[in-house]
Design an enzyme around this catalytic site. Structure first.
Site, short mmCIF file in Angstrom:
data_model
loop_
_atom_site.label_atom_id
_atom_site.label_comp_id
_atom_site.label_asym_id
_atom_site.label_seq_id
_atom_site.Cartn_x
_atom_site.Cartn_y
_atom_site.Cartn_z
CG LEU A 158 41.41 94.63 -4.06
CD1 LEU A 158 42.46 94.69 -2.96
CD2 LEU A 158 40.02 94.63 -3.43
CE LYS B 278 54.59 96.28 12.14
NZ LYS B 278 55.24 95.01 11.73
CG HIS C 297 50.68 91.30 16.61
ND1 HIS C 297 51.61 91.87 15.79
CD2 HIS C 297 51.33 90.28 17.23
CE1 HIS C 297 52.76 91.22 15.92
NE2 HIS C 297 52.61 90.26 16.80
CD GLU D 76 60.77 88.48 15.71
OE1 GLU D 76 60.08 87.60 15.17
OE2 GLU D 76 60.99 89.58 15.21
CG ASP E 250 59.21 94.19 11.04
OD1 ASP E 250 58.07 94.24 10.55
OD2 ASP E 250 59.72 93.14 11.45
CG HIS F 27 55.23 95.39 17.42
ND1 HIS F 27 53.90 95.57 17.10
CD2 HIS F 27 55.73 94.60 16.44
CE1 HIS F 27 53.63 94.89 15.98
NE2 HIS F 27 54.73 94.31 15.56
CE LYS G 120 62.35 89.72 11.67
NZ LYS G 120 61.12 89.29 12.32
C1 BG6 Z 1 55.49 91.59 13.19
C2 BG6 Z 1 56.77 91.80 12.42
O1 BG6 Z 1 54.80 92.80 13.33
O2 BG6 Z 1 55.78 91.07 14.48
C3 BG6 Z 1 57.56 90.51 12.33
O3 BG6 Z 1 56.48 92.28 11.12
C4 BG6 Z 1 57.77 89.92 13.69
O4 BG6 Z 1 58.82 90.73 11.69
C5 BG6 Z 1 56.45 89.82 14.46
O5 BG6 Z 1 58.33 88.63 13.54
C6 BG6 Z 1 56.68 89.40 15.89
O6 BG6 Z 1 55.46 89.13 16.50
P1 BG6 Z 1 55.33 88.06 17.67
O7 BG6 Z 1 53.94 88.19 18.13
O8 BG6 Z 1 55.66 86.73 17.07
O9 BG6 Z 1 56.36 88.46 18.68
#
Ligand code: BG6
Length: 481
Positions: free
Chosen positions: A87, A142, A172, A210, A229, A234, A334
């Protein structure tokens, strides 16, 4: 419509863990437009067939329902190609351009699934070689920066080569079906809109919990922490979807303008309000899914004595006419008690109760995961006697059951949107920068405060201070109600 989808970082975790399985699902569901090629680029030398074998092996780690059969994989693999690229070398970008130009697909999507520190250099090289024409879109994953200044630097570098509508920032969570349903619930129905305001709503809670720990990502996570994070992106994106005014059209900029207004209306933090309204925690050893698990400091690649937070709970307000004074509580972490992502809208109780027993309020629970659904909690009479207390009941809508064959995963949806050029679910640079502007005082205050995060045992709902934060206003988190 023919397309070429290029993954930079084609052998990396994100590509094989999330992107390839999502593409395969799209392929299986017949949603991938015909005439597509998927090209992975990375540093090492491999043939197309070697790359296909690598992805096939990696699919072994995917959920069994989402794993291709040999026959399905053979058909999917025909779309996969591989190209070695350094790259840092302009000639390698020229080579990529030649490969793409030789076919001249209608759309070229360049997905940067590399470490974000490479984004500015990669975008500059893409621009220099002319891989930024009107049919090209670049997708950025991200973390987009670690603070406002670094996010702005990335955005400047991206905008030097690409127009805003060509740069697709992925969050996402916006691709999750429950989030699209939140928009449908609010703007496709009249039922809730008159109630969706301070007069009827007591507080709003967003929980992204999580059960997993940091796993093998200890080094990345330790530099990042939970606020960067999960909250900056999110959790705040979900908050905007809950709090935004109805957009005038179902159009990317109409939606993103409204989301930006919400971010701009968030109550700014000061050092004092961070100390009062933000709780940070770090998990200690405990249990997850019935098994003993180590604490954060014992995880691989986590430096001794780290003060990185693995949990954040905070209270904020949206300072406008609709929401003035309504607390918005965000909580994510977490190694919590369960994998559970939900938005809870707690309505106000009736102003005057005529029934014996507690005056329980209604609530609407928007469930993102593990299930995807809606629960509307009401009070009902069992009809057993005149003096009975009302019983809590709820209407339960399970979208996976209601639309069994139509639900698709977050990355699948976002990849299909990126190919089709639908921008509604991507984050605009001004939204992203405003989110950084809002979280920065928290980062600054933590840097000054050496007490560090509060410990919590793995498998719990985080430090007790998170409950106290909500209790102070006379409210409680959903699991404590
Ligand atoms: C990510 C984080 O953006 O989202 C992770 O970097 C996290 O740390 C994840 O585990 C959670 O995504 P989902 O879709 O599994 O809830």
């Amino acid at each position: 419509m023919s397309f070429d989808l290029v993954f930079f970082g084609g052998t990396g975790d994100l590509t094989w863990r999330k992107l390839m399985p999502a593409l395969f699902q799209a392929f299986r569901h017949g949603k991938l437009p015909p005439g597509g090629r998927i090209l992975a680029v990375a540093r090492d030398q491999r043939s197309d067939d070697e790359y296909r074998a690598f992805i096939k092996e990696r699919f072994g780690d995917v959920d069994s329902a989402k794993r291709p059969s040999d026959e399905e994989f053979a058909r999917f693999a025909e779309l996969l190609h591989y190209r070695r690229m350094d790259l840092s070398k302009p000639e390698d970008y020229a080579g990529l351009k030649g490969w793409l130009d030789a076919r001249g697909a209608d759309t070229v999507v360049l997905f940067l699934a590399t470490s974000p520190h490479l984004f500015p250099a990669v975008c500059a090289q893409l621009g220099a070689v002319g891989l930024n024409g009107p049919n090209v879109r670049v997708v950025l994953e991200k973390p987009l920066g670690h603070d406002l200044a670094s996010a702005q630097e990335i955005n400047r570098a991206v905008s030097a080569s690409f127009k805003e509508h060509q740069a697709l920032r992925i969050d996402h969570y916006l691709g999750k079906p429950a989030v699209q349903n939140l928009a449908a619930l609010r703007f496709g129905n009249t039922l809730f809109e008159p109630l969706w305001r301070r007069e009827c709503i007591a507080n709003i809670q967003i929980t992204l919990a999580e059960e997993l720990g940091v796993g093998t990502r200890g080094d990345f996570y330790d530099r990042t922490g939970c606020l960067r994070d999960m909250v900056q992106n999110h959790a705040l994106q979900l908050l905007t979807m809950v709090a935004m005014e109805p957009p005038s059209r179902n159009d990317a900029d109409a939606i993103r303008d409204e989301k930006l207004k919400v971010l701009r209306s968030l109550k700014p933090f000061t050092a004092e309000s961070v100390a009062r309204d933000v709780v940070r925690g770090q998990y200690r050893a405990g249990t997850a899914g019935g098994t003993k698990v180590p604490g954060y400091l014992e995880e691989v690649k986590v430096p001794a004595g780290s003060q990185t937070e693995t949990f954040v709970a905070l209270r904020t307000e949206v300072q406008n006419w609709r929401w003035a004074g309504v607390p918005f509580y965000l909580r994510t972490g977490k190694r919590l008690a369960a994998r559970d992502a939900q938005i809870v809208i707690n309505f106000r109780p009736t102003p005057h109760s005529i029934f014996p027993g507690p005056n329980r309020a209604n609530k609407l629970v928007i469930k993102l995961q593990p299930e995807d659904g809606l629960e509307l909690h009401l009070q009902a009479a069992k009809g057993s006697s005149q003096s009975e207390t009302l019983a809590p009941v709820f209407l339960d809508l399970d979208f996976d059951k209601a639309f069994p064959s139509d639900r698709i995963g977050g990355y699948e949806r976002l990849l299909m949107d990126a190919i089709a050029g639908r921008l509604n679910l991507f984050v605009r640079s001004d939204e992203q920068e405003q989110a950084w502007r809002w979280v920065e005082p928290i980062l600054d205050a933590w840097q000054q405060d050496t007490t560090g995060p509060r410990p919590y045992a793995a498998g719990t709902w985080g430090p007790a201070a998170a409950s106290a934060l909500v209790a102070r206003d006379g409210h409680a988190w959903a699991e404590e109600q």
